[in-house]
Design an enzyme around this catalytic site. Structure first.
Site, PDB file in Angstrom:
ATOM      1  N   ASP A  18       0.818  -1.230   0.000  1.00 32.59           N
ATOM      2  CA  ASP A  18       0.000   0.000   0.000  1.00 32.59           C
ATOM      3  C   ASP A  18       0.842   1.267   0.000  1.00 32.59           C
ATOM      4  O   ASP A  18       0.429   2.295   0.545  1.00 32.59           O
ATOM      5  CB  ASP A  18      -0.959   0.019   1.209  1.00 32.59           C
ATOM      6  CG  ASP A  18      -1.902  -1.169   1.209  1.00 32.59           C
ATOM      7  OD1 ASP A  18      -2.251  -1.631   0.108  1.00 32.59           O
ATOM      8  OD2 ASP A  18      -2.274  -1.626   2.299  1.00 32.59           O
ATOM      9  N   LYS A  21       1.727   2.304  -4.984  1.00 29.30           N
ATOM     10  CA  LYS A  21       2.261   1.752  -6.240  1.00 29.30           C
ATOM     11  C   LYS A  21       1.325   2.057  -7.411  1.00 29.30           C
ATOM     12  O   LYS A  21       1.776   2.405  -8.502  1.00 29.30           O
ATOM     13  CB  LYS A  21       2.454   0.228  -6.105  1.00 29.30           C
ATOM     14  CG  LYS A  21       3.454  -0.164  -5.034  1.00 29.30           C
ATOM     15  CD  LYS A  21       3.570  -1.672  -4.891  1.00 29.30           C
ATOM     16  CE  LYS A  21       2.314  -2.333  -4.371  1.00 29.30           C
ATOM     17  NZ  LYS A  21       1.944  -1.979  -2.989  1.00 29.30           N
ATOM     18  N   GLY A  45      -4.674  -4.221  -3.806  1.00 28.27           N
ATOM     19  CA  GLY A  45      -5.651  -3.164  -4.087  1.00 28.27           C
ATOM     20  C   GLY A  45      -4.877  -1.920  -4.452  1.00 28.27           C
ATOM     21  O   GLY A  45      -4.238  -1.331  -3.584  1.00 28.27           O
ATOM     22  N   HIS A  46      -4.861  -1.566  -5.723  1.00 31.95           N
ATOM     23  CA  HIS A  46      -4.059  -0.432  -6.197  1.00 31.95           C
ATOM     24  C   HIS A  46      -4.992   0.709  -6.605  1.00 31.95           C
ATOM     25  O   HIS A  46      -5.781   0.571  -7.531  1.00 31.95           O
ATOM     26  CB  HIS A  46      -3.171  -0.862  -7.378  1.00 31.95           C
ATOM     27  CG  HIS A  46      -2.158  -1.900  -6.975  1.00 31.95           C
ATOM     28  ND1 HIS A  46      -1.301  -2.490  -7.865  1.00 31.95           N
ATOM     29  CD2 HIS A  46      -1.861  -2.443  -5.769  1.00 31.95           C
ATOM     30  CE1 HIS A  46      -0.520  -3.350  -7.218  1.00 31.95           C
ATOM     31  NE2 HIS A  46      -0.851  -3.352  -5.949  1.00 31.95           N
ATOM     32  N   GLN A 228       1.880  -5.951  -3.272  1.00 33.12           N
ATOM     33  CA  GLN A 228       2.351  -6.082  -1.888  1.00 33.12           C
ATOM     34  C   GLN A 228       3.653  -5.279  -1.710  1.00 33.12           C
ATOM     35  O   GLN A 228       3.869  -4.320  -2.428  1.00 33.12           O
ATOM     36  CB  GLN A 228       2.521  -7.557  -1.485  1.00 33.12           C
ATOM     37  CG  GLN A 228       1.208  -8.318  -1.353  1.00 33.12           C
ATOM     38  CD  GLN A 228       0.646  -8.820  -2.667  1.00 33.12           C
ATOM     39  OE1 GLN A 228       1.333  -9.436  -3.451  1.00 33.12           O
ATOM     40  NE2 GLN A 228      -0.619  -8.547  -2.917  1.00 33.12           N
ATOM     41  N   THR A 304      -9.666  -4.668   1.746  1.00 32.38           N
ATOM     42  CA  THR A 304     -10.516  -5.184   2.825  1.00 32.38           C
ATOM     43  C   THR A 304     -11.173  -4.072   3.643  1.00 32.38           C
ATOM     44  O   THR A 304     -12.010  -4.355   4.495  1.00 32.38           O
ATOM     45  CB  THR A 304      -9.688  -6.064   3.785  1.00 32.38           C
ATOM     46  OG1 THR A 304      -8.595  -5.279   4.277  1.00 32.38           O
ATOM     47  CG2 THR A 304      -9.156  -7.302   3.090  1.00 32.38           C
TER      48      THR A 304
HETATM   49  P1  GDP Z   1      -0.859   0.441  -3.499  1.00 29.56           P
HETATM   50  O1  GDP Z   1      -1.455  -0.844  -3.040  1.00 29.56           O
HETATM   51  O2  GDP Z   1       0.601   0.503  -3.252  1.00 29.56           O
HETATM   52  O3  GDP Z   1      -1.232   0.796  -4.909  1.00 29.56           O
HETATM   53  O4  GDP Z   1      -1.495   1.585  -2.562  1.00 29.56           O
HETATM   54  P2  GDP Z   1      -3.044   1.732  -2.132  1.00 29.56           P
HETATM   55  O5  GDP Z   1      -3.808   2.212  -3.304  1.00 29.56           O
HETATM   56  O6  GDP Z   1      -3.511   0.496  -1.462  1.00 29.56           O
HETATM   57  O7  GDP Z   1      -2.925   2.835  -1.006  1.00 29.56           O
HETATM   58  C1  GDP Z   1      -2.284   4.047  -1.237  1.00 29.56           C
HETATM   59  C2  GDP Z   1      -3.276   5.160  -0.939  1.00 29.56           C
HETATM   60  O8  GDP Z   1      -2.582   6.389  -0.950  1.00 29.56           O
HETATM   61  C3  GDP Z   1      -4.374   5.317  -1.984  1.00 29.56           C
HETATM   62  O9  GDP Z   1      -5.538   5.747  -1.365  1.00 29.56           O
HETATM   63  C4  GDP Z   1      -3.825   6.392  -2.928  1.00 29.56           C
HETATM   64  O10 GDP Z   1      -4.842   7.107  -3.605  1.00 29.56           O
HETATM   65  C5  GDP Z   1      -3.142   7.253  -1.932  1.00 29.56           C
HETATM   66  N1  GDP Z   1      -2.003   8.067  -2.420  1.00 29.56           N
HETATM   67  C6  GDP Z   1      -0.967   7.703  -3.202  1.00 29.56           C
HETATM   68  N2  GDP Z   1      -0.048   8.694  -3.250  1.00 29.56           N
HETATM   69  C7  GDP Z   1      -0.545   9.682  -2.476  1.00 29.56           C
HETATM   70  C8  GDP Z   1      -0.033  10.956  -2.080  1.00 29.56           C
HETATM   71  O11 GDP Z   1       1.056  11.357  -2.432  1.00 29.56           O
HETATM   72  N3  GDP Z   1      -0.821  11.691  -1.236  1.00 29.56           N
HETATM   73  C9  GDP Z   1      -2.049  11.270  -0.807  1.00 29.56           C
HETATM   74  N4  GDP Z   1      -2.760  12.067  -0.025  1.00 29.56           N
HETATM   75  N5  GDP Z   1      -2.530  10.069  -1.143  1.00 29.56           N
HETATM   76  C10 GDP Z   1      -1.773   9.296  -1.952  1.00 29.56           C
HETATM   77  P1  IMO Z   2      -0.993  -4.100  -2.296  1.00 35.93           P
HETATM   78  O1  IMO Z   2      -0.562  -4.645  -3.633  1.00 35.93           O
HETATM   79  C1  IMO Z   2      -0.953  -4.552   2.003  1.00 35.93           C
HETATM   80  C2  IMO Z   2      -1.062  -8.612   3.602  1.00 35.93           C
HETATM   81  C3  IMO Z   2      -2.298  -9.037   4.365  1.00 35.93           C
HETATM   82  C4  IMO Z   2      -1.665  -9.979   5.368  1.00 35.93           C
HETATM   83  C5  IMO Z   2      -0.591 -10.675   4.530  1.00 35.93           C
HETATM   84  C6  IMO Z   2      -1.012 -12.009   3.948  1.00 35.93           C
HETATM   85  O2  IMO Z   2      -2.277  -3.388  -2.325  1.00 35.93           O
HETATM   86  O3  IMO Z   2       0.125  -3.346  -1.660  1.00 35.93           O
HETATM   87  P2  IMO Z   2      -2.597 -12.690   1.923  1.00 35.93           P
HETATM   88  O4  IMO Z   2      -4.047 -12.445   1.691  1.00 35.93           O
HETATM   89  O5  IMO Z   2      -1.715 -12.172   0.852  1.00 35.93           O
HETATM   90  O6  IMO Z   2      -2.299 -14.119   2.246  1.00 35.93           O
HETATM   91  O7  IMO Z   2      -2.250 -11.867   3.275  1.00 35.93           O
HETATM   92  O8  IMO Z   2      -0.275  -9.777   3.478  1.00 35.93           O
HETATM   93  N1  IMO Z   2      -1.314  -8.101   2.237  1.00 35.93           N
HETATM   94  C7  IMO Z   2      -1.229  -6.808   1.904  1.00 35.93           C
HETATM   95  N2  IMO Z   2      -0.993  -5.715   2.666  1.00 35.93           N
HETATM   96  N3  IMO Z   2      -1.081  -4.425   0.683  1.00 35.93           N
HETATM   97  C8  IMO Z   2      -1.285  -5.512  -0.100  1.00 35.93           C
HETATM   98  O9  IMO Z   2      -1.287  -5.443  -1.440  1.00 35.93           O
HETATM   99  C9  IMO Z   2      -1.396  -6.771   0.506  1.00 35.93           C
HETATM  100  N4  IMO Z   2      -1.618  -8.017   0.051  1.00 35.93           N
HETATM  101  C10 IMO Z   2      -1.548  -8.822   1.119  1.00 35.93           C
HETATM  102  O10 IMO Z   2      -2.930  -7.952   4.998  1.00 35.93           O
HETATM  103  O11 IMO Z   2      -1.013  -9.257   6.369  1.00 35.93           O
HETATM  104 MG    MG Z   3      -2.968  -1.525  -1.775  1.00 34.29          MG
END
Ligand code: GDP
Ligand code: IMO
Ligand code: MG
Length: 427
Positions: A18, A21, A45-46, A228, A304
């Site tokens: 998270d 990416k 979840g991106h 991840q 989630t």
């Molecule tokens: P990923 O799994 O690495 O793609 O990241 P997620 O989407 O799960 O979580 C990153 C969160 O940060 C998302 O809600 C993005 O919209 C948000 N985000 C990414 N870069 C920035 C930033 O520079 N500032 C803010 N406020 N939100 C950001």
């Molecule tokens: P993105 O790509 C954050 C975590 C779960 C748990 C562990 C194992 O959005 O960064 P799993 O379901 O893979 O067997 O869970 O890994 N986890 C993540 N945490 N971002 C993710 O993906 C994750 N994918 C799995 O919360 O701790």
């Molecule tokens: Mg994510």
């Protein structure tokens, strides 16, 4: 890295997932031809914002939101086909063109309902020692792959033989589910749903290794979208509190069939602080920063919805991530999350009792006992979300980012000050 000049680039999460990416992939996709997912499944979840429109991609590469870019789900991914069809339909409804742009590897393994059920049952059995998985069946699906009993996309789309193969798998897994005291899975229901999904996905399924090598022959550039993060890697993460794939840069090669000598850059995405969702050690976890970010409505899981655990930036862990992945450029996101923090802490070492620890211990119990040693930086206490250049960032913010770069040993290429495409500073 210059904005419009890119060779093959692997993008990885440098922390616990998270990191942002999806946003960075979306920005970099502008100058790439193909975006490839190489590991993980719909546990990812991106989040990407295109103007006010929010998209959360789980299996489909984030590049799909840029028209005309090819997107590949590589052999290293585990695919839940019913969910994937749902994701495709959701994108089509939003006016995104998927047909002709999405390609799925024939050899990617398939996630079945018994994988999800086993994932849930194992977590229940572990009780307070649970991993905190996303319950998407990821661990059991990779388990079947390693045990050489998994079914692949090529099996799913073969209408003649799929039924018999599935029947065998359900027979074995129902024995296991019964032992857990769980409800057995109905072959009839799963077969119907998976045949339908297989029919929908058949046009997308192909030999993606050949596709990628042919594209490279034509001089096309590839972006590898890591899922991840480094500390969720099955080998290098905080085992057993990890996911079941190689989330580090090597996974991009094995999960796509593109060899290491065709890779040019490794971009590590990291937040200006640290988050983790699920169980496992997080030495710099901190209630103050957690409350602040949650109070702003930030840091709730994209898959989630769980509240993410938050902490200060951990330079020890991230420095190690730079080494393991070969990160040559950092993309630092969520800088604006620290806009209102008067004193910003950075974990520069750990202590166990009187002993200094300068690396991430492999012994998970030792890591759990690590107390952070902090350096403090003055906060900039102003809004960064409108900054569009390095110079426009407040001097204290620049000093903080320079410290992050020096402490981790990699150059900053991108600074992100908001979720939007335009809130991106190339350095
Ligand atoms: P990923 O799994 O690495 O793609 O990241 P997620 O989407 O799960 O979580 C990153 C969160 O940060 C998302 O809600 C993005 O919209 C948000 N985000 C990414 N870069 C920035 C930033 O520079 N500032 C803010 N406020 N939100 C950001
Ligand atoms: P993105 O790509 C954050 C975590 C779960 C748990 C562990 C194992 O959005 O960064 P799993 O379901 O893979 O067997 O869970 O890994 N986890 C993540 N945490 N971002 C993710 O993906 C994750 N994918 C799995 O919360 O701790
Ligand atoms: Mg994510």
């Amino acid at each position: 890295m210059e904005e419009n000049k890119m060779a093959n680039t692997i993008l990885v999460g440098a922390q616990w997932g998270d990191e942002g990416k999806g946003k960075i992939i979306d920005v970099l996709t502008e100058s790439a031809d193909i975006v490839v997912r190489t590991q993980g499944g719909n546990n990812a979840g991106h989040t990407v914002y295109v103007g006010p429109q929010k998209y959360v991609l789980h299996l489909i590469p984030s590049g799909i939101l840029r028209s005309g870019k090819k997107c590949v789900i590589g052999n290293g991914v585990v695919v839940d086909p019913v969910n994937l069809v749902g994701e495709i339909d959701g994108l089509i409804k939003s006016g995104i063109k998927v047909a002709g742009n999405l390609f799925i590897s024939e050899t990617a393994h398939v996630v079945f309902p018994y994988h999800r059920e086993l994932d849930a049952q194992r977590e229940l059995l572990k009780g307070k020692n649970k991993i905190g998985t996303t319950k998407r069946g990821i661990g059991p699906a990779y388990g079947d792959k390693a045990a050489r009993v998994g079914l692949r996309m090529i099996d799913l789309i073969n209408a003649e033989s799929f039924g018999e193969k599935l029947r065998q798998r359900i027979k074995e897994n129902n024995e296991v589910l019964r032992a857990f005291g769980a409800k057995p899975i109905s072959f009839k229901e799963v077969y119907a749903a998976y045949r339908e999904a297989g029919d929908r996905l058949r046009p997308f399924v192909t030999n993606t290794v050949l596709l990628l090598h042919e594209a490279m022959e034509r001089g096309e550039e590839i972006l590898f979208e890591g899922a991840q993060g480094t500390y969720l890697d099955i080998d290098h993460g905080t085992y057993p509190y990890v996911t079941s794939s190689n989330t580090t840069s090597g996974g991009a090669c094995t999960g796509s069939g593109v060899p290491p000598n065709r890779m040019d850059h490794v971009v590590g995405v990291l937040k200006a602080y640290t988050t983790r969702v699920g169980e496992g050690p997080l030495p710099s976890e901190n209630a103050e920063i957690s409350d602040l970010l949650h109070g702003m409505g930030r840091e709730f899981g994209a898959t989630t919805g769980r509240a993410r655990r938050c902490g200060w930036f951990d330079a020890v862990a991230t420095r190690n991530a730079v080494i393991i992945n070969g990160i040559d450029a950092l993309a630092i996101t969520n800088i604006d999350g620290l806009d209102t923090v008067p004193v910003i802490k950075v974990c520069i070492g750990y202590r166990i009792g009187k002993q200094n620890v300068n690396h991430v211990p492999n012994d998970i119990e030792q890591f759990a006992r690590c107390e952070p040693v902090y350096a403090e930086f003055p906060g900039w206490l102003c809004d960064t979300t409108k900054a569009r250049s390095w110079k426009a960032l407040p001097p204290k913010c620049r000093s903080y980012l320079k410290a992050v770069s020096e402490l981790t040993g990699a150059k900053i290429a991108i600074a992100s000050v908001g979720p939007g495409r335009d809130q991106t500073i190339f350095i």
